[in-house]
Design an enzyme around this catalytic site. Structure first.
Site, mmCIF file in Angstrom:
data_model
loop_
_atom_site.group_PDB
_atom_site.id
_atom_site.type_symbol
_atom_site.label_atom_id
_atom_site.label_comp_id
_atom_site.label_asym_id
_atom_site.label_seq_id
_atom_site.Cartn_x
_atom_site.Cartn_y
_atom_site.Cartn_z
ATOM 1 C CG ASN A 101 -1.781 1.025 1.229
ATOM 2 O OD1 ASN A 101 -2.813 1.450 0.533
ATOM 3 N ND2 ASN A 101 -1.413 2.047 2.035
ATOM 4 C CG ASP A 196 -6.118 5.438 -3.267
ATOM 5 O OD1 ASP A 196 -5.335 4.409 -2.958
ATOM 6 O OD2 ASP A 196 -6.106 6.107 -4.257
ATOM 7 C CG ASP A 233 -0.689 -4.650 5.902
ATOM 8 O OD1 ASP A 233 -1.376 -5.153 6.935
ATOM 9 O OD2 ASP A 233 -0.512 -3.549 5.768
ATOM 10 C CG HIS A 237 -6.269 1.152 2.848
ATOM 11 N ND1 HIS A 237 -7.184 2.120 3.492
ATOM 12 C CD2 HIS A 237 -6.117 0.109 3.781
ATOM 13 C CE1 HIS A 237 -7.392 1.621 4.570
ATOM 14 N NE2 HIS A 237 -6.824 0.560 4.755
ATOM 15 C CD GLU A 263 -4.970 -6.221 7.964
ATOM 16 O OE1 GLU A 263 -5.186 -6.023 9.096
ATOM 17 O OE2 GLU A 263 -4.516 -5.358 7.095
#
Length: 498
Positions: A101, A196, A233, A237, A263
């Site tokens: 991310n 996001d 992870d 997002h 996740e």
């Protein structure tokens, strides 16, 4: 699935994890653990204080002198690769934690244009375009182009949380204006309007150069480490389109059997199911709703209706793509999603995920080994002891040796539930009974094949034996707020052939 995952870390683990894990791999396999989820191995913005999620350089696994030294919190690259090799020798797969991310700790500032958005509604613009400077350029001078010469700049990021304007540092959420546009990507969670942005310099997956670099990196990573799967992870997002492309690339170009676990933190199973369907079942997901059922049950005690313990879980909706857990590094005491299941209930919760037919369970490091740590909250230092769950090794062995075959559930009482595992040609099966209230018992029909048979509690909580009658019916008891696993007395030394 017959396997068991262990999350082999917690947020406050002191470090040197790779060597510790290598030493424990054989023991874990004896317990029936078949896969280990290890923390992110990359170099962090905070150096050895980082936990792996404050990503600086994905190519630095503890090899280069960056961010204050060569090792990460968990050790060196050599130690990491050795840990994976020892796991494979023991017959344990390794799932690598991958943070897609964001990036943190840039090497240089750039002059960029941004606008600020409302933190509670990221679609609402609260400022006009501003010329600012921000830490958005990553050159990785310590690595000096080894493995990749890709330079990350503001074209690679969609947002940032700290900028400097007129020599004044400003914190907030700032949308970066770049060639990908001035709007957030739309194919993410719509929590807070658009989710996001999470933290740091948010990676822009509408940039095809970024997408190609991440494919180059995951190829290098999988070939270098020989990891068997990945845990992804913060998926709320990240662009769904990118995730599909990324996972498809791994499965078609690198490893068709790569296990992908994500996740996607939602407390409603319907939202998890929607995400899973949108991802075309390319990914398994942690069952956060089931965790919250366990948490609530541990808080409410005998007032919780045990017969509904699986209701609203992802396990109930899509068991093949669900990974069940009791606790993790985000829910443990003093962490962001703190919802720690009370120790008295953990044996019951672990019995549910370890001994049920459809669950793919993930156990948590402190529940097997214990943990002690301190942290601050509201200016106060707080000490935490997470006791190991003494019965957990026995539950793991019960899964290996007895929890096989068809399941017949008796979730018919608010304070006492049970299920029968009928066994198969290799395993005799068992009876699991749980109480969150007083001592209790159930009369259960184990079938003609178990007539006139004596049973004992494999966990040793009940000291007496019980027996079925000539038709296969028997009465199976459990202590107050406890669990018992009843097995045939003549099979109590049966060993797993896995």
């Amino acid at each position: 699935m017959n396997g068991v995952i262990i999350q082999y870390f917690h947020w406050y683990h002191t470090g040197e994890l790779w060597n510790e894990f290598a030493c424990n791999a054989a023991y874990l396999r004896e317990l029936g653990i078949t896969a280990a989820w290890l923390p992110p191995a990359n170099k962090c913005h905070l150096g050895r204080d980082g936990r792996g999620y404050d990503v600086y350089d994905l190519y630095d696994l503890g090899e280069f002198d960056q961010k204050g030294g060569i090792p990460t919190r968990y050790g060196t690259k050599e130690e990491y690769l050795n840990a994976i090799e020892e796991a494979h020798k023991a017959g344990i797969d390794v799932y690598a934690d991958v943070v897609l991310n964001h990036r943190m700790g840039a090497d240089e500032t750039e002059e960029i244009t941004v606008h600020e958005v409302d933190e509670e509604d990221r679609n609402r613009i609260v400022s006009g375009p501003m010329k600012v400077s921000a830490l958005t350029k990553f050159t990785f001078p310590g690595r000096n182009g080894k493995y990749s010469d890709f330079i990350w700049d503001h074209q690679c990021f969609s947002g940032i949380d700290v900028v400097t304007k007129d020599n004044k540092e400003i914190s907030g959420i700032f949308k970066i204006h770049n060639d990908s546009g001035t709007e957030w990507t739309g194919d993410v969670s719509h929590q807070l309007g658009n989710y996001d942005y999470l933290m740091g310099a948010d990676v822009e997956y509408r940039n095809p150069l970024v997408v190609q670099e991440m494919k180059n990196w995951i190829r290098w990573y999988m070939e270098t480490t020989k990891a068997d799967g990945i845990r992804l992870d913060a998926l709320k997002h990240i662009s769904l389109g990118f995730l599909k492309e990324f996972i498809t690339f791994i499965r078609t170009e690198l490893n068709p059997d790569c296990f992908v676990l994500g996740e996607f933190w939602k407390d409603e199973a319907g939202k998890l199911e929607f995400f899973s369907d949108k991802m075309n079942n390319l990914i398994s997901c942690f069952d956060a709703p089931l965790h919250y059922n366990f948490f609530k049950a541990s808080e409410e005690g005998r007032d919780y209706d045990l017969s509904k313990i699986l209701e609203g879980s992802f396990l109930e909706r899509k068991p093949v793509y669900s990974v069940s857990f009791v606790e993790n590094h985000d829910t443990q005491p003093l962490q962001a999603l703190e919802s720690s299941v009370q120790p008295w209930f953990k044996p019951l919760a672990y019995a549910i995920i370890l001994l049920s037919e459809e669950a793919y369970p993930c156990i948590f490091y402190p529940d097997l080994f214990g943990a002690e740590y301190t942290d601050t909250r509201d200016g106060r230092e707080i000490s935490i002891i997470m006791p190991k769950i003494d019965v957990l090794p026995a539950l793991l062995k019960a899964r290996q040796q007895f929890a096989h075959g068809e399941q017949i559930s008796h979730f018919d009482h608010p304070n006492c539930i049970a299920w029968i595992r009928k066994g198969n040609k290799d395993y005799a099966g068992c009876v699991v009974i749980i109480s969150n209230g007083d001592e209790a018992s159930k009369e259960l029909d184990l079938g003609h094949e178990n007539r006139n048979t004596r049973f004992r509690d494999f966990l040793g909580h009940r000291k007496e034996e019980t027996a079925t009658d000539g038709s296969g019916k028997g009465i199976f008891a459990v202590d107050a707020a406890s669990v018992s696993v009843w097995i045939r007395s003549d099979h109590d030394s049966q060993q797993s052939t896995e």
